[in-house]
Design a protein around this motif. Structure first.
Motif, PDB file in Angstrom:
ATOM      1  N   TYR A 289       0.834  -1.204   0.000  1.00  0.00           N
ATOM      2  CA  TYR A 289       0.000   0.000   0.000  1.00  0.00           C
ATOM      3  C   TYR A 289       0.868   1.252   0.000  1.00  0.00           C
ATOM      4  N   ARG A 290       1.884   1.263   0.857  1.00  0.00           N
ATOM      5  CA  ARG A 290       2.769   2.438   0.898  1.00  0.00           C
ATOM      6  C   ARG A 290       3.560   2.561  -0.395  1.00  0.00           C
ATOM      7  N   ASP A 291       3.945   1.421  -0.986  1.00  0.00           N
ATOM      8  CA  ASP A 291       4.704   1.467  -2.228  1.00  0.00           C
ATOM      9  C   ASP A 291       3.861   2.018  -3.372  1.00  0.00           C
ATOM     10  N   ALA A 292       2.564   1.710  -3.377  1.00  0.00           N
ATOM     11  CA  ALA A 292       1.687   2.243  -4.422  1.00  0.00           C
ATOM     12  C   ALA A 292       1.584   3.762  -4.324  1.00  0.00           C
ATOM     13  N   ILE A 293       1.412   4.262  -3.111  1.00  0.00           N
ATOM     14  CA  ILE A 293       1.332   5.712  -2.922  1.00  0.00           C
ATOM     15  C   ILE A 293       2.665   6.359  -3.275  1.00  0.00           C
ATOM     16  N   SER A 294       3.752   5.752  -2.818  1.00  0.00           N
ATOM     17  CA  SER A 294       5.070   6.305  -3.094  1.00  0.00           C
ATOM     18  C   SER A 294       5.359   6.308  -4.589  1.00  0.00           C
ATOM     19  N   PHE A 295       4.994   5.240  -5.282  1.00  0.00           N
ATOM     20  CA  PHE A 295       5.224   5.172  -6.728  1.00  0.00           C
ATOM     21  C   PHE A 295       4.505   6.310  -7.446  1.00  0.00           C
ATOM     22  N   VAL A 296       3.226   6.525  -7.120  1.00  0.00           N
ATOM     23  CA  VAL A 296       2.461   7.577  -7.796  1.00  0.00           C
ATOM     24  C   VAL A 296       3.077   8.940  -7.507  1.00  0.00           C
ATOM     25  N   HIS A 297       3.474   9.164  -6.261  1.00  0.00           N
ATOM     26  CA  HIS A 297       4.120  10.439  -5.935  1.00  0.00           C
ATOM     27  C   HIS A 297       5.436  10.607  -6.687  1.00  0.00           C
ATOM     28  N   ASP A 298       6.309   9.621  -6.571  1.00  0.00           N
ATOM     29  CA  ASP A 298       7.664   9.762  -7.103  1.00  0.00           C
ATOM     30  C   ASP A 298       7.658   9.895  -8.623  1.00  0.00           C
ATOM     31  N   GLN A 299       6.828   9.098  -9.292  1.00  0.00           N
ATOM     32  CA  GLN A 299       6.813   9.147 -10.745  1.00  0.00           C
ATOM     33  C   GLN A 299       6.088  10.389 -11.267  1.00  0.00           C
ATOM     34  N   THR A 300       5.115  10.868 -10.524  1.00  0.00           N
ATOM     35  CA  THR A 300       4.493  12.145 -10.908  1.00  0.00           C
ATOM     36  C   THR A 300       5.515  13.267 -10.852  1.00  0.00           C
ATOM     37  N   VAL A 301       6.276  13.316  -9.772  1.00  0.00           N
ATOM     38  CA  VAL A 301       7.290  14.364  -9.641  1.00  0.00           C
ATOM     39  C   VAL A 301       8.368  14.204 -10.708  1.00  0.00           C
ATOM     40  N   ARG A 302       8.764  12.972 -10.979  1.00  0.00           N
ATOM     41  CA  ARG A 302       9.766  12.733 -12.023  1.00  0.00           C
ATOM     42  C   ARG A 302       9.282  13.254 -13.365  1.00  0.00           C
ATOM     43  N   LEU A 303       8.064  12.913 -13.741  1.00  0.00           N
ATOM     44  CA  LEU A 303       7.536  13.357 -15.037  1.00  0.00           C
ATOM     45  C   LEU A 303       7.273  14.862 -15.037  1.00  0.00           C
ATOM     46  N   MET A 304       6.862  15.379 -13.916  1.00  0.00           N
ATOM     47  CA  MET A 304       6.663  16.826 -13.770  1.00  0.00           C
ATOM     48  C   MET A 304       7.979  17.563 -14.008  1.00  0.00           C
ATOM     49  N   ASN A 305       9.049  17.024 -13.477  1.00  0.00           N
ATOM     50  CA  ASN A 305      10.355  17.649 -13.648  1.00  0.00           C
ATOM     51  C   ASN A 305      10.888  17.527 -15.075  1.00  0.00           C
ATOM     52  N   HIS A 306      10.306  16.608 -15.838  1.00  0.00           N
ATOM     53  CA  HIS A 306      10.629  16.507 -17.264  1.00  0.00           C
ATOM     54  C   HIS A 306       9.770  17.460 -18.094  1.00  0.00           C
ATOM     55  N   GLY A 307       8.894  18.226 -17.436  1.00  0.00           N
ATOM     56  CA  GLY A 307       8.092  19.211 -18.141  1.00  0.00           C
ATOM     57  C   GLY A 307       6.724  18.743 -18.573  1.00  0.00           C
ATOM     58  N   LEU A 308       6.315  17.546 -18.167  1.00  0.00           N
ATOM     59  CA  LEU A 308       4.991  17.063 -18.555  1.00  0.00           C
ATOM     60  C   LEU A 308       3.913  17.785 -17.762  1.00  0.00           C
ATOM     61  N   THR A 309       2.767  17.957 -18.372  1.00  0.00           N
ATOM     62  CA  THR A 309       1.627  18.617 -17.738  1.00  0.00           C
ATOM     63  C   THR A 309       0.789  17.597 -16.971  1.00  0.00           C
ATOM     64  N   PRO A 310      -0.118  18.051 -16.124  1.00  0.00           N
ATOM     65  CA  PRO A 310      -0.996  17.107 -15.428  1.00  0.00           C
ATOM     66  C   PRO A 310      -1.783  16.217 -16.382  1.00  0.00           C
ATOM     67  N   ASP A 311      -2.273  16.771 -17.489  1.00  0.00           N
ATOM     68  CA  ASP A 311      -2.995  15.957 -18.473  1.00  0.00           C
ATOM     69  C   ASP A 311      -2.107  14.833 -18.996  1.00  0.00           C
ATOM     70  N   GLN A 312      -0.876  15.165 -19.328  1.00  0.00           N
ATOM     71  CA  GLN A 312       0.032  14.162 -19.882  1.00  0.00           C
ATOM     72  C   GLN A 312       0.390  13.106 -18.846  1.00  0.00           C
ATOM     73  N   ILE A 313       0.665  13.546 -17.625  1.00  0.00           N
ATOM     74  CA  ILE A 313       1.050  12.594 -16.579  1.00  0.00           C
ATOM     75  C   ILE A 313      -0.103  11.660 -16.253  1.00  0.00           C
ATOM     76  N   SER A 314      -1.302  12.224 -16.109  1.00  0.00           N
ATOM     77  CA  SER A 314      -2.439  11.416 -15.672  1.00  0.00           C
ATOM     78  C   SER A 314      -2.845  10.376 -16.701  1.00  0.00           C
ATOM     79  N   THR A 315      -2.545  10.633 -17.965  1.00  0.00           N
ATOM     80  CA  THR A 315      -2.924   9.654 -18.993  1.00  0.00           C
ATOM     81  C   THR A 315      -1.885   8.558 -19.196  1.00  0.00           C
ATOM     82  N   GLN A 316      -0.643   8.771 -18.759  1.00  0.00           N
ATOM     83  CA  GLN A 316       0.384   7.759 -19.008  1.00  0.00           C
ATOM     84  C   GLN A 316       0.866   7.051 -17.759  1.00  0.00           C
TER      85      GLN A 316
END
Length: 568
Positions: A289-316
């Motif tokens: 359960y903690r790994d699922a939450i951590s994965f979503v957080h960490d990968q969202t921030v990673r993709l955010m730092n690559h310049g992806l928008t919320p729309d792009q992150i949420s779909t991939q």
């Protein structure tokens, strides 16, 4: 002044003038998986250990009983007095010992508003985090109208059984016009940790922020039982909830789950869904359960730092297969996509980085431009109808936004929008999304749901600080009517000796303690009288005509001043 303060006590606006259609819509369908999920909420009291029992399926949340030597401890108290009374009756079949303490794991309505039933008319200490009362007031007294509307949609309170299969983490939120909401104010609070001994039971209460900032866990060391509140339940968690919420810091949620892992619990008793036994199984569950939450957080921030928008992150963004297939991480409450958007917003706010979104076209202008591209308004309508016929319900729904602005009163537009919403709702396995789609479909098709409000016991009104009522007044100011006004009135409460000044300064209202010279007038009354007026339990003008309320100074001026504030 009638600003209601009870969560979920408001309506979905006013009734629509348009009459309902002559024929009823076709019977609703729903995914099989959602029906299978309902098995989690079969009503029963489950024995966890000899001294711990949990009532499942009596409402949206669970209520938990710990039996001590000469008294009972109740953890979480349901959403209404009626639901709580049913739980208490079931607990009374197991023990007739008096309730010695109540514990709130957090501030949400389904955990606090049945508390009075467990007190059984007596005084019972209520344990909670020291911010819980603040969070209750923040929701129910500040943003209550919009949260009420969105909550009723999300939980499906205006749907029948065909629409409301289950609520994802419980059978249903059991609130209706007949419900009585009576929370008891916390009396024993703490900031970080508190060890208590009640009825011979020693418990450790630990601040564990997650789904809410005031969330606590309860640890029963003697029997190795962990009560995690709403930080884990059998569904992907609501890292964001579509009814609306302040930002949830999911890194703190992960830390709280790590804290739970360190305890080595033999029994896990969530405040939603069913308990789990066995240290090995619990450790694996908490880790995933903690790994699922951590994965979503960490990968969202990673993709955010690559310049992806919320729309792009949420779909991939998708969970790794071993987590995506986990029975406790199916999207029956929160979703990965909603969570990614909320995490992005928590770090960077509403702007997605695309300059086209800095000053986007007003909705009406965008609608006209879309119609022009389609070859005219009627052509746009035809495109939306074709999309619906071809199974592209989401596109039809988005086009209906434009058509609603372009063709007010055109009967084909609400029909199209309602049909698109119903198609999306019937296909949706996530109960929150399903309920929102289907409720909006009914609102568009049949008119808005009539207003209703919950019953508010006088004792509950009396338990709330007078500041809760007065602090809500600035957000009710009709600023556009007061842009040239600079004036103030006073409040003096004869029973408590408290006094306040409410000022209007050119479109802004401000409340300060104490009376200030030069007031237009001063309201003189008791706290309870004003609480009753503020909650709509008494009519202001009728009360003014009696002996319970007086005005010192300009009666006309004070009434004019109060007229600048909206009523709820």
């Amino acid at each position: 002044m009638r600003y209601l303060f009870l969560l979920l006590a408001a309506a979905l606006l006013a009734a629509c003038d348009k009459p309902p259609p002559a024929s009823a819509p076709a019977a609703l369908t729903s995914p099989e998986g959602l029906h299978a999920h309902s098995a989690l909420f079969e009503r029963e009291v489950i024995r966890v250990t000899e001294r711990v029992h949990v009532a499942v399926g009596f409402g949206l949340a669970n209520s938990i009983m710990i039996e001590g030597d000469d008294g009972l401890i109740i953890i979480d108290t349901m959403e209404s007095v009626e639901a709580a009374t049913e739980v208490l009756t079931a607990f009374r079949a197991l023990s007739d010992k008096p309730v010695a303490a109540i514990i709130y794991t957090h501030n949400h309505a389904d955990h606090v508003f049945g508390a009075a039933a467990f007190a059984e008319g007596g005084e019972v200490p209520v344990y909670a985090h020291d911010t819980t009362a603040f969070h209750i007031n923040q929701v129910v007294n500040i943003v209550q109208p919009i949260i009420s509307t969105r909550s009723m949609r999300m939980f499906g309170n205006h749907l029948d059984d065909a629409g409301l299969v289950n609520a994802g983490i419980g059978k249903a939120l059991r609130l209706s016009p007949q419900s009585t909401l009576h929370a008891l104010p916390p009396t024993r609070t703490f900031a970080d940790r508190l060890t208590v001994n009640v009825a011979g039971i020693e418990l450790e209460l630990i601040h564990a922020p997650g789904e809410t900032d005031d969330q606590i866990l309860v640890w029963f060391p003697e029997e190795q039982v962990l009560f995690p509140g709403d930080n884990i339940y059998q569904a992907f968690p609501n890292l964001y909830t579509i009814r609306g919420t302040p930002h949830r810091d999911v890194t703190r949620w992960v830390n709280s789950l790590d804290l739970m892992r360190s305890l080595g619990a033999e029994y896990l008793v969530p405040s939603h869904t069913r308990p789990v036994a066995g240290a090995t199984a619990i450790q694996a569950l908490l880790t995933d359960y903690r790994d699922a939450i951590s994965f979503v957080h960490d990968q969202t921030v990673r993709l955010m730092n690559h310049g992806l928008t919320p729309d792009q992150i949420s779909t991939q963004l998708t969970l790794p297969p071993h987590l995506a297939e986990h029975p406790w991480l199916q999207e029956y409450y929160g979703t990965v996509a909603w969570s990614a958007r909320a995490i992005f917003n928590g770090y960077l706010g509403w702007f997605d980085g695309n300059p086209a979104m800095l000053r986007p076209l007003p909705a009406d202008d965008r609608a006209r431009a879309m119609a022009h591209l389609a070859g005219g308004t009627e052509a746009l309508l035809a495109q939306a109808q074709q999309a619906l016929e071809e199974g592209a319900a989401q596109w039809a729904l988005e086009l209906s936004d434009h058509l609603t602005a372009l063709l007010p009163g055109h009967e084909a537009v609400p029909q199209l929008r309602s049909q698109a919403l119903q198609v999306l709702g019937e296909a949706e396995s996530n109960p929150n999304a399903r309920h929102y789609y289907l409720t909006e479909a009914a609102e568009v098709r049949d008119g808005l749901v009539p207003a209703f409000r919950m019953r508010t016991p006088t004792a509950f009104l009396a338990s709330l600080p007078i500041e809760n009522y007065l602090d809500a007044m600035p957000i009710l100011l009709k600023a556009e009517e007061t842009l040239e006004n600079t004036e103030h009135i006073g409040f003096r409460f004869t029973d408590s000796g408290k006094s306040f000044t409410l000022a209007i300064r050119r479109g802004v209202a401000a409340l300060t303690p104490g009376e200030t010279k030069g007031a237009i007038g001063t309201l003189v009354t008791t706290e309870q009288t004003w609480k009753d007026i503020a909650a709509g339990e008494r009519n202001f003008l009728l009360t003014l005509a009696g002996a319970d309320l007086a005005i010192e100074g300009s009666r006309t001026g004070l009434l004019r001043f109060l007229g600048y504030f909206e009523r709820r």
